[in-house]
Motif scaffolding. Structure first.
Motif, mmCIF file in Angstrom:
data_model
loop_
_atom_site.group_PDB
_atom_site.id
_atom_site.type_symbol
_atom_site.label_atom_id
_atom_site.label_comp_id
_atom_site.label_asym_id
_atom_site.label_seq_id
_atom_site.Cartn_x
_atom_site.Cartn_y
_atom_site.Cartn_z
ATOM 1 N N ARG A 153 -11.179 32.128 16.588
ATOM 2 C CA ARG A 153 -11.669 32.737 17.832
ATOM 3 C C ARG A 153 -12.074 31.688 18.867
ATOM 4 O O ARG A 153 -12.161 31.990 20.075
ATOM 5 C CB ARG A 153 -12.847 33.668 17.534
ATOM 6 N N LEU A 154 -12.319 30.442 18.409
ATOM 7 C CA LEU A 154 -12.738 29.379 19.335
ATOM 8 C C LEU A 154 -11.697 28.265 19.468
ATOM 9 O O LEU A 154 -11.986 27.223 20.051
ATOM 10 C CB LEU A 154 -14.070 28.772 18.857
ATOM 11 N N LYS A 155 -10.508 28.484 18.943
ATOM 12 C CA LYS A 155 -9.511 27.408 18.914
ATOM 13 C C LYS A 155 -9.079 26.938 20.303
ATOM 14 O O LYS A 155 -8.625 25.797 20.458
ATOM 15 C CB LYS A 155 -8.287 27.844 18.106
ATOM 16 N N ASP A 156 -9.223 27.785 21.316
ATOM 17 C CA ASP A 156 -8.843 27.387 22.673
ATOM 18 C C ASP A 156 -10.042 26.897 23.490
ATOM 19 O O ASP A 156 -9.867 26.438 24.622
ATOM 20 C CB ASP A 156 -8.182 28.563 23.405
ATOM 21 N N ARG A 157 -11.230 26.960 22.913
ATOM 22 C CA ARG A 157 -12.434 26.579 23.657
ATOM 23 C C ARG A 157 -13.058 25.274 23.162
ATOM 24 O O ARG A 157 -13.739 24.573 23.936
ATOM 25 C CB ARG A 157 -13.458 27.720 23.586
ATOM 26 N N LEU A 222 -9.247 24.943 4.837
ATOM 27 C CA LEU A 222 -8.169 25.604 5.564
ATOM 28 C C LEU A 222 -7.231 26.311 4.584
ATOM 29 O O LEU A 222 -6.750 27.416 4.859
ATOM 30 C CB LEU A 222 -7.393 24.581 6.391
ATOM 31 N N ALA A 223 -7.007 25.677 3.432
ATOM 32 C CA ALA A 223 -6.159 26.300 2.409
ATOM 33 C C ALA A 223 -6.809 27.569 1.860
ATOM 34 O O ALA A 223 -6.110 28.524 1.496
ATOM 35 C CB ALA A 223 -5.906 25.303 1.273
ATOM 36 N N SER A 224 -8.143 27.586 1.803
ATOM 37 C CA SER A 224 -8.849 28.759 1.294
ATOM 38 C C SER A 224 -8.893 29.898 2.304
ATOM 39 O O SER A 224 -8.867 31.071 1.941
ATOM 40 C CB SER A 224 -10.279 28.378 0.896
ATOM 41 N N PHE A 225 -8.958 29.528 3.600
ATOM 42 C CA PHE A 225 -9.071 30.550 4.653
ATOM 43 C C PHE A 225 -8.061 30.253 5.768
ATOM 44 O O PHE A 225 -8.446 29.980 6.913
ATOM 45 C CB PHE A 225 -10.496 30.577 5.225
ATOM 46 N N PRO A 226 -6.774 30.292 5.458
ATOM 47 C CA PRO A 226 -5.753 29.854 6.431
ATOM 48 C C PRO A 226 -5.709 30.673 7.717
ATOM 49 O O PRO A 226 -5.286 30.154 8.756
ATOM 50 C CB PRO A 226 -4.449 29.983 5.637
ATOM 51 N N LYS A 227 -6.134 31.925 7.679
ATOM 52 C CA LYS A 227 -6.078 32.761 8.877
ATOM 53 C C LYS A 227 -7.367 32.721 9.690
ATOM 54 O O LYS A 227 -7.413 33.230 10.807
ATOM 55 C CB LYS A 227 -5.759 34.202 8.491
ATOM 56 N N GLU A 228 -8.398 32.108 9.127
ATOM 57 C CA GLU A 228 -9.704 32.127 9.792
ATOM 58 C C GLU A 228 -10.009 30.858 10.579
ATOM 59 O O GLU A 228 -10.862 30.873 11.473
ATOM 60 C CB GLU A 228 -10.816 32.349 8.762
ATOM 61 N N PHE A 229 -9.331 29.744 10.227
ATOM 62 C CA PHE A 229 -9.701 28.454 10.824
ATOM 63 C C PHE A 229 -8.487 27.693 11.354
ATOM 64 O O PHE A 229 -7.350 27.963 10.990
ATOM 65 C CB PHE A 229 -10.420 27.584 9.785
ATOM 66 N N GLU A 230 -8.814 26.689 12.176
ATOM 67 C CA GLU A 230 -7.802 25.744 12.654
ATOM 68 C C GLU A 230 -8.437 24.365 12.743
ATOM 69 O O GLU A 230 -9.593 24.239 13.160
ATOM 70 C CB GLU A 230 -7.275 26.173 14.029
ATOM 71 N N ILE A 231 -7.688 23.343 12.342
ATOM 72 C CA ILE A 231 -8.186 21.962 12.437
ATOM 73 C C ILE A 231 -7.773 21.387 13.785
ATOM 74 O O ILE A 231 -6.606 21.469 14.176
ATOM 75 C CB ILE A 231 -7.647 21.100 11.284
ATOM 76 N N VAL A 232 -8.756 20.813 14.481
ATOM 77 C CA VAL A 232 -8.520 20.224 15.797
ATOM 78 C C VAL A 232 -8.561 18.701 15.676
ATOM 79 O O VAL A 232 -9.541 18.140 15.178
ATOM 80 C CB VAL A 232 -9.590 20.687 16.810
ATOM 81 N N ASP A 233 -7.503 18.056 16.109
ATOM 82 C CA ASP A 233 -7.418 16.592 16.034
ATOM 83 C C ASP A 233 -8.192 15.990 17.200
ATOM 84 O O ASP A 233 -7.849 16.208 18.361
ATOM 85 C CB ASP A 233 -5.950 16.161 16.081
ATOM 86 N N MET A 234 -9.247 15.239 16.889
ATOM 87 C CA MET A 234 -10.045 14.608 17.940
ATOM 88 C C MET A 234 -10.085 13.098 17.732
ATOM 89 O O MET A 234 -10.054 12.618 16.600
ATOM 90 C CB MET A 234 -11.461 15.181 17.953
ATOM 91 N N PRO A 235 -10.178 12.327 18.821
ATOM 92 C CA PRO A 235 -10.111 10.856 18.730
ATOM 93 C C PRO A 235 -11.414 10.206 18.295
ATOM 94 O O PRO A 235 -12.068 9.500 19.059
ATOM 95 C CB PRO A 235 -9.736 10.447 20.152
#
Length: 313
Positions: A153-157, A222-235
């Protein structure tokens, strides 16, 4: 007369040269023996460790980090657990009857080694200069980076470090971790809990908005909850080197663990199916975005493996 004299003289010169050559070779051999003394064997090194004679080897692992260290149906599973099993078997502790896994949280890893609760720690343990003052490390056996995981729900924010600084969002991480220090360095206010699993549970219940940790740990959730989360690559900062923790007062055990990690590394370099690659393919491999290979361990001693000194038949 002159001919015989010349022959005698030639024989004398030849004899002198032969003696000189023999002495030179002997001296060279002596130098070589001084430069290359007999190597210690694994068995000899094992006798110097605090585990020598123990009936069981105790390894500290996580129990709530999917893919890395997890207690599932009463069984310890995960990448770190498999690496621990390989090292234990190499040290002569093969089979569950000779191996005891001990649950340790992120904050408890160093105290467990210092207090003698465990003999080794294999639990996403980053090798840092500050920690090396308190415990020893063999490795690295894995190279990872710090990432952020957010609910879909926050992947774009939440996409940048600047977003993490927004007081509207509650960022969670585990106490005593390198991630906690990295977030502090970037002026990110965090909620510190005992384990990353507590952060994930808190996000699912609406208490937090994001969790930061190393990519290997986050990949498990992420493997446990693949539809609930997303990993964001940050520097964030430099790569994290994960190592096996060893009591600082047992350099012989550290050397042995490093030696066996190197043995697995060399098998992979030689094109063989190494224990490391087998463990990775069964656990983390399908979930990490980039292909991984075992890193070369540092400060590896030269030893003769168990019975390599025995005469060949």
């Amino acid at each position: 007369m002159n001919t015989r004299s010349a022959q005698t003289r030639l024989r004398s010169i030849a004899t002198t040269l032969a003696v000189a050559l023999t002495l030179s070779l002997a001296a060279a051999a002596g130098c070589d023996s001084r430069q290359q003394p007999d190597l210690s064997s694994v068995q000899e090194k094992l006798r110097e460790t605090h585990i020598y004679g123990q009936s069981k080897l105790r390894i500290g692992v996580a129990t709530n980090e999917p893919l890395m260290g997890e207690l599932r149906n009463g069984q310890h599973v995960g990448f770190d657990v498999e690496i621990g099993r390989y090292v234990a078997a190499s040290l002569g502790y093969e089979g569950d009857q000779r191996l005891e896994f001990v649950s340790v949280s992120t904050e408890d890893r160093i105290p467990a080694l210092q207090g003698g609760t465990v003999d080794l720690v294999v639990s996403s343990f980053s090798m840092t200069e500050d920690r090396k003052k308190l415990v020893s490390f063999a490795g690295p056996y894995f190279v990872t980076t710090q990432e952020v995981m957010v609910p879909t729900r926050l992947k774009d924010r939440i996409r940048t470090i600047e977003d993490l600084r927004d007081p509207a969002y509650k960022i969670c991480t585990s106490g005593g971790s390198t991630t906690e220090a990295e977030l502090e360095k970037h002026q990110v206010k965090t909620f510190v809990v005992k384990d990353v699993g507590d952060c994930v549970d808190g996000i699912r219940k609406g208490r937090y908005d994001a969790v930061s940790s190393d990519e290997a740990i986050l990949a498990g959730f992420l493997a446990s909850f693949p539809k609930e989360f997303e990993i964001v690559d940050m520097p964030f900062g430099t790569s994290e080197l994960l190592g096996i923790g060893v009591p600082i007062g047992d350099p012989a055990l550290r050397d042995l663990v490093a030696f066996f990690l190197q043995k697995s590394y060399q098998q992979g370099r030689d094109g063989q199916a190494s224990p490391w690659q087998t463990a990775y393919n069964r656990t983390l491999g399908p979930w990490l975005r980039a292909e991984k290979r075992q890193p070369q361990p540092l400060d590896v001693p030269k030893l003769v493996d168990f019975d390599d000194k025995a005469p060949r038949r």
